[in-house]
Write an enzyme that holds these catalytic residues in place. Structure first.
Site, short mmCIF file in Angstrom:
data_model
loop_
_atom_site.label_atom_id
_atom_site.label_comp_id
_atom_site.label_asym_id
_atom_site.label_seq_id
_atom_site.Cartn_x
_atom_site.Cartn_y
_atom_site.Cartn_z
N LYS A 84 0.86 -1.19 0.00
CA LYS A 84 0.00 0.00 0.00
C LYS A 84 0.89 1.24 0.00
O LYS A 84 1.79 1.38 0.85
CB LYS A 84 -0.90 -0.04 1.24
N ILE A 85 0.64 2.09 -0.97
CA ILE A 85 1.56 3.21 -1.23
C ILE A 85 0.75 4.50 -1.35
O ILE A 85 -0.27 4.54 -2.04
CB ILE A 85 2.32 2.93 -2.55
#
Ligand code: G3P
Length: 218
Positions: A84-85
């Site tokens: 998750k960025i």
């Protein structure tokens, strides 16, 4: 439509599994902090509970190089780990790196159709627009989902839309009506989805009337 649970609490994940509602898990630094346990313990217990469904784990660096280092470490934990960025220019570089290596990404903190378009364009597996936080500042969060869905369909982007920052059952139902791929839902809202006061009243009445049936089979 897939249901993910938005939590780092393994007991909530277990409960959602019992209800057969669980297609994946999303976490974020705030949710991990809430558990008050060492990071690796929390993450390993989540992955032990959900070894075969996507589990989003968020990086904490703000530069692409740092995100890549952290994400590679997280990806070693299992094939189902999704990195998750955050939706930033540096984040998009990291997304493009991971996707080219076959590692799935989830671009988080999306608040505009332009951000969603860029994240889809760099090939993110998942994008997470936040509806509740937009509602909080008097913007209609679900309008963003409608816009993103149209853009996705216009160009056949492969990214799956995860409706995030879900605060109530209406968010879930609207997501389903719009055709969002996934909603990531806090456990309290999953519990609310099963409820209706008329169901409770109706059941009470059936049970009461059942008492008066002669020679009941059970
Ligand atoms: O996981 C991201 C998102 O779902 C956070 O929700 O309630 O903190 O806005 P919320």
């Amino acid at each position: 439509m897939k249901f993910f649970i938005d939590t780092a609490d393994v007991n909530e994940i277990r409960e959602a599994k019992r209800l057969h509602f669980l297609d994946g898990v999303t976490t974020n630094p705030t949710l991990i902090a809430k558990v008050k346990k060492p990071f690796w313990d929390v993450v390993k217990s989540i992955l032990a509970e959900v070894p075969d469904k996507p589990v989003s784990l968020e990086v904490a660096s703000t530069d692409a190089e740092g995100m890549i280092k952290e994400g590679e470490k997280l990806a070693e934990l299992g094939k189902n780990v999704v990195i998750k960025i955050p939706m930033t220019p540096e984040g998009l570089k990291a997304v493009s790196y991971f996707e080219s290596k076959g590692i799935k990404t989830n671009v988080t903190l999306i608040f505009s159709p332009a951000q969603a378009l860029l994240a889809m364009k760099v090939g993110a597996s998942y994008i997470s627009p936040f509806v509740g936080r937009l509602d909080d500042i008097s913007h209609a969060g679900m309008d963003l989902i409608r816009q993103i869905k149209q853009i996705k369909d216009n160009y056949n982007f492969k990214s799956e839309i995860i409706v995030a920052s879900v605060r109530n059952p209406v968010h879930v139902i609207e997501s389903a009506m719009i055709g969002a791929d996934i909603a990531t839902i806090p456990y309290s809202v999953i519990a609310q989805l099963t409820k209706h006061p008329l169901t409770d009243i109706g059941l009470e009445r059936f049970l009461k009337d059942w008492e008066s049936v002669p020679e009941k089979p059970f």
